[in-house]
Design an enzyme around this catalytic site. Sequence first.
Site, mmCIF file in Angstrom:
data_model
loop_
_atom_site.group_PDB
_atom_site.id
_atom_site.type_symbol
_atom_site.label_atom_id
_atom_site.label_comp_id
_atom_site.label_asym_id
_atom_site.label_seq_id
_atom_site.Cartn_x
_atom_site.Cartn_y
_atom_site.Cartn_z
ATOM 1 N NE ARG A 59 63.447 0.556 70.264
ATOM 2 C CZ ARG A 59 62.826 0.794 71.431
ATOM 3 N NH1 ARG A 59 61.526 0.942 71.466
ATOM 4 N NH2 ARG A 59 63.530 0.904 72.538
ATOM 5 C CD GLN A 60 60.414 9.100 69.189
ATOM 6 O OE1 GLN A 60 59.971 9.325 68.067
ATOM 7 N NE2 GLN A 60 60.408 9.990 70.160
ATOM 8 C CB SER A 61 58.508 2.711 73.245
ATOM 9 O OG SER A 61 59.847 2.509 73.624
ATOM 10 C CB THR A 62 54.110 4.522 72.283
ATOM 11 O OG1 THR A 62 54.472 5.858 72.673
ATOM 12 C CG2 THR A 62 54.451 3.558 73.418
ATOM 13 C CD GLN A 107 57.832 6.865 73.870
ATOM 14 O OE1 GLN A 107 58.639 6.373 73.101
ATOM 15 N NE2 GLN A 107 57.766 6.520 75.149
#
Length: 312
Positions: A18-21, A24
């Site tokens: 997972r990456q937040s945005t 990213q």
Amino acid sequence: MNNITADHLARRACVYVRQSTPGQVQNNLESQRRQYALVDRARSLGWQDIDVIDDDLGISGSGTHRPGFERLLRALCDGQVGAVFSIEASRLARNGRDWHTLLEFCSVVGALLIDAEAVYDPRLTNDRLLLGMKGTISEMEVASFRERAHAALLQKAQRGALVRRVPIGYVKGSDDRIEKDPDARIGSTIDLIFRKFAELGSVRQVYFWLDQQQIQLPVVRGPETVREIVWQPARYHAVLSVLKNPVYAGAYAYGRSKTVVRLENGQKQVRRQVQRRREDWAVLILDHHEGYIDWDVYQSNQTMIAHNDNAR
């Protein structure tokens, strides 16, 4: 490594990525490589059946809907998972509810949590304590980041220097100053909206008049750096947004809207509420730039609009 048993290896290993945005996901490729590299770590520890869950790339871990995380929890409930691999606790969750739910599920079904350095068994007291601390630290990091970011934005806004996107009729000048758009057609159209409202006293009547006269309104398309002006038939909400925006009265306003968080169907829902009372605005600086109308005219217009809404 002694925590890994034949029973764990007989079940599937899930690698959660997972990456937040979205930014990213596009720019921080090294983080992606590190997370996907956990597949090799799972193989080196003896797993053959490995499932990579990357549905949540570009999605925050702060309690919003995450289809990948929910798929992981369902697989745990079905007893299919022997270990969950993640580069760090913050990838799995950024809030205590999700983190402790995951720990409880892993404890019940006997699944391990594994990162790049260590293997944790949530059924063991010491491991559970350490994992709980990791989750708390992750949650506090987010709160700290948000507080610092908000304080920096507010400080810049209090100087009237926080200009993200200027409305139609204005452009960003030197040092991000708000200046009137030099395009005479755009300026005259904005002036026309205010003149007709002063004459007709109704947003709806101004919209009807513009529509009958087939007068098009300018609309901004694209990002601020390469924005494009497109002329379109008048829309009611476009007229209303011009009349209600204090920037046209030469005022700088920050904090006109607020974020409202609710729980709906067991999920956190974040919604932006535009309507906020003027006395609750975080920053209001009059005579900040050249306006199309005076501040007194703006206040009078808002009173008229509110009166019309109440009457309807």
